[in-house]
Design a protein around this motif. Structure first.
Motif, short mmCIF file in Angstrom:
data_model
loop_
_atom_site.label_atom_id
_atom_site.label_comp_id
_atom_site.label_asym_id
_atom_site.label_seq_id
_atom_site.Cartn_x
_atom_site.Cartn_y
_atom_site.Cartn_z
N GLU A 88 -0.18 -15.76 2.13
CA GLU A 88 -1.01 -14.96 1.20
C GLU A 88 -0.13 -14.08 0.32
O GLU A 88 -0.36 -13.94 -0.87
N LEU A 89 0.89 -13.49 0.94
CA LEU A 89 1.75 -12.55 0.20
C LEU A 89 2.56 -13.25 -0.88
O LEU A 89 3.00 -12.62 -1.85
N LEU A 90 2.78 -14.57 -0.72
CA LEU A 90 3.56 -15.31 -1.72
C LEU A 90 2.88 -15.35 -3.09
O LEU A 90 3.51 -15.69 -4.08
N ALA A 91 1.58 -14.99 -3.13
CA ALA A 91 0.91 -14.90 -4.44
C ALA A 91 1.63 -13.90 -5.33
O ALA A 91 1.57 -13.99 -6.56
N VAL A 92 2.31 -12.94 -4.70
CA VAL A 92 3.10 -11.96 -5.47
C VAL A 92 4.56 -12.42 -5.44
O VAL A 92 5.17 -12.50 -4.37
N THR A 93 5.12 -12.77 -6.58
CA THR A 93 6.50 -13.25 -6.62
C THR A 93 7.46 -12.06 -6.66
O THR A 93 7.12 -10.99 -7.17
N GLY A 94 8.64 -12.27 -6.08
CA GLY A 94 9.64 -11.21 -6.03
C GLY A 94 9.51 -10.42 -4.74
O GLY A 94 8.41 -9.97 -4.39
N GLY A 95 10.62 -10.29 -4.03
CA GLY A 95 10.59 -9.62 -2.73
C GLY A 95 10.20 -8.15 -2.81
O GLY A 95 9.39 -7.67 -2.01
N LYS A 96 10.75 -7.43 -3.78
CA LYS A 96 10.44 -5.99 -3.90
C LYS A 96 8.96 -5.82 -4.27
O LYS A 96 8.26 -4.97 -3.72
N GLU A 97 8.52 -6.64 -5.20
CA GLU A 97 7.12 -6.60 -5.64
C GLU A 97 6.19 -6.94 -4.47
O GLU A 97 5.11 -6.38 -4.33
N ARG A 98 6.64 -7.87 -3.61
CA ARG A 98 5.83 -8.30 -2.46
C ARG A 98 5.70 -7.17 -1.44
O ARG A 98 4.63 -6.95 -0.89
N ILE A 99 6.78 -6.45 -1.19
CA ILE A 99 6.71 -5.32 -0.24
C ILE A 99 5.77 -4.24 -0.78
O ILE A 99 4.93 -3.70 -0.04
N LEU A 100 5.87 -3.94 -2.05
CA LEU A 100 5.00 -2.92 -2.66
C LEU A 100 3.53 -3.34 -2.54
O LEU A 100 2.67 -2.53 -2.14
N HIS A 101 3.25 -4.60 -2.83
CA HIS A 101 1.89 -5.13 -2.73
C HIS A 101 1.38 -5.01 -1.28
O HIS A 101 0.23 -4.63 -1.05
N TYR A 102 2.25 -5.29 -0.33
CA TYR A 102 1.86 -5.21 1.10
C TYR A 102 1.51 -3.76 1.46
O TYR A 102 0.48 -3.51 2.11
N ILE A 103 2.34 -2.84 1.05
CA ILE A 103 2.08 -1.42 1.37
C ILE A 103 0.74 -1.00 0.75
O ILE A 103 -0.11 -0.41 1.41
N GLN A 104 0.57 -1.33 -0.52
CA GLN A 104 -0.65 -0.89 -1.23
C GLN A 104 -1.92 -1.49 -0.63
O GLN A 104 -2.96 -0.85 -0.61
N ASN A 105 -1.83 -2.73 -0.15
CA ASN A 105 -3.04 -3.43 0.29
C ASN A 105 -3.24 -3.48 1.80
O ASN A 105 -4.36 -3.62 2.27
N PHE A 106 -2.15 -3.39 2.57
CA PHE A 106 -2.26 -3.54 4.02
C PHE A 106 -1.87 -2.27 4.77
O PHE A 106 -2.22 -2.11 5.93
N ARG A 107 -1.07 -1.40 4.14
CA ARG A 107 -0.61 -0.17 4.80
C ARG A 107 -0.79 1.01 3.87
O ARG A 107 0.16 1.73 3.54
N PRO A 108 -2.03 1.25 3.41
CA PRO A 108 -2.24 2.29 2.39
C PRO A 108 -1.85 3.69 2.87
O PRO A 108 -1.57 4.57 2.05
N ASP A 109 -1.80 3.90 4.21
CA ASP A 109 -1.47 5.23 4.73
C ASP A 109 0.03 5.41 4.96
O ASP A 109 0.46 6.47 5.39
N PHE A 110 0.80 4.35 4.68
CA PHE A 110 2.25 4.43 4.94
C PHE A 110 2.93 5.48 4.06
O PHE A 110 2.70 5.53 2.85
N LEU A 111 3.74 6.32 4.69
CA LEU A 111 4.48 7.33 3.93
C LEU A 111 5.96 6.96 3.98
O LEU A 111 6.57 6.97 5.06
N ALA A 112 6.52 6.63 2.83
CA ALA A 112 7.93 6.25 2.80
C ALA A 112 8.79 7.49 3.00
O ALA A 112 8.44 8.58 2.55
N PRO A 113 9.93 7.31 3.73
CA PRO A 113 10.86 8.43 3.84
C PRO A 113 11.58 8.61 2.50
O PRO A 113 12.51 7.87 2.20
N GLY A 114 11.14 9.52 1.67
CA GLY A 114 11.75 9.71 0.34
C GLY A 114 11.04 8.88 -0.71
O GLY A 114 9.87 8.52 -0.57
N ASP A 115 11.78 8.57 -1.76
CA ASP A 115 11.22 7.84 -2.91
C ASP A 115 10.82 6.41 -2.52
O ASP A 115 11.63 5.67 -1.92
N LEU A 116 9.59 6.01 -2.86
CA LEU A 116 9.08 4.70 -2.44
C LEU A 116 9.90 3.55 -3.04
O LEU A 116 10.25 2.59 -2.36
#
Ligand code: XBP
Ligand code: MG
Length: 262
Positions: free
Chosen positions: A47-75
């Motif tokens: 499913e995640l492969l719909a978003v191309t690019g590894g960095k873009e894929r991680i951001l998409h995952y956080i936004q859609n699957f881990r909305p409460d995740f708080l990155a240590p520092g700048d996202l």
């Protein structure tokens, strides 16, 4: 119709099955090393492969699957760090020979060079990842077989945007009519078509159920003399594998017909 002068290859899924047992595993290793309890299953990764690019894929995952995740520092910096770690694990796996090329890839690359066709790469992944794969899965100096390697962040917008193909065509100094793209995914096909390229699709595990309207030919693999390909959509004549004659045939044929049926 212009003469075929160059082939432009995608990498992930096209030259090798790099995703399920390569990038996905490396992402999971990077998450574990960072102390994050995320795990991307084979199915979720599809499913995640719909978003191309590894960095873009991680951001998409956080936004859609881990909305409460708080990155240590700048996202953005956090994601870039995770992605760097992922690529280091990926490079280790490639160097260990864990990611072989797909059937017919080496055969076709050698035949194309012998026939005087120019070779290029247009990929979403990084230059380092491409060079590692070519060196360890093909030949030590195989990166030099490709006149242009257009990769990752060299353009602002990743596939399905046409930018990486525009960049490649400009570097080759060729028109889209003089080239043929080889892709494995709907996103890759959209990118190539938007740049005006006729495109051969060789489906991979994650993409075989996708739709490929507009492709010049869709096959299950490039094939080998002892391993015939199966044509999914289009006309490959009587060919049992993709060779230069087949590429010239699909390059010169009218793909609009095929687009209507796909
Ligand atoms: C490949 C991708 C890439 C790889 C990982 O698409 O989507 O994101 O999964 O690459 P394509 P990075 O085959 O269409 O180029 O993590 O290095 O970005
Ligand atoms: Mg691909």
């Amino acid at each position: 119709m212009s003469e075929l002068k160059a082939l432009i290859f995608d990498v992930d899924g096209t030259l090798a099955d790099t995703e399920a047992n390569g990038h996905r595993v490396a992402f999971n290793k990077a998450f574990a090393a960072a102390g994050i309890n995320w795990h991307w299953s084979v199915e979720l990764y599809g499913e995640l492969l719909a978003v191309t690019g590894g960095k873009e894929r991680i951001l998409h995952y956080i936004q859609n699957f881990r909305p409460d995740f708080l990155a240590p520092g700048d996202l953005g910096e956090f994601i870039a760090g995770l992605h760097l770690a992922k690529n280091a694990y990926y490079a280790e796996m490639v160097a260990a020979g864990e990611i072989p090329l797909r059937p017919g890839v080496k055969r076709l690359l050698l035949e194309a060079q012998y026939a005087g066709l120019r070779l290029a790469i247009a990929t979403t992944t990084s230059l380092e990842n491409v060079e590692a794969l070519l060196e360890h899965s093909l030949e030590v100096d195989a990166a030099s077989w490709f006149e242009v390697i257009a990769a990752g962040d060299m353009v602002a917008a990743k596939k399905p945007a046409p930018d990486i193909y525009h960049y490649t065509l400009e570097a080759l100094n060729l028109s889209p009519e003089e080239c043929l793209a080889v892709e494995d995914s709907a996103n890759g096909l959209r990118s190539a078509l938007a740049a005006g390229l006729k495109t051969l699709v060789t489906v991979s595990d994650y993409t075989r159920d996708q739709r490929f309207a507009g492709a010049a030919l869709v096959v299950d693999q490039l094939g080998e003399p002892d391993q015939a390909m199966t044509v999914i959509t289009g006309d490959a004549g009587r060919a049992a594998m993709i060779d230069v004659a087949t590429l010239r045939h699909i390059h010169s044929s009218d793909s609009a017909r095929i687009a209507e049926r796909a």
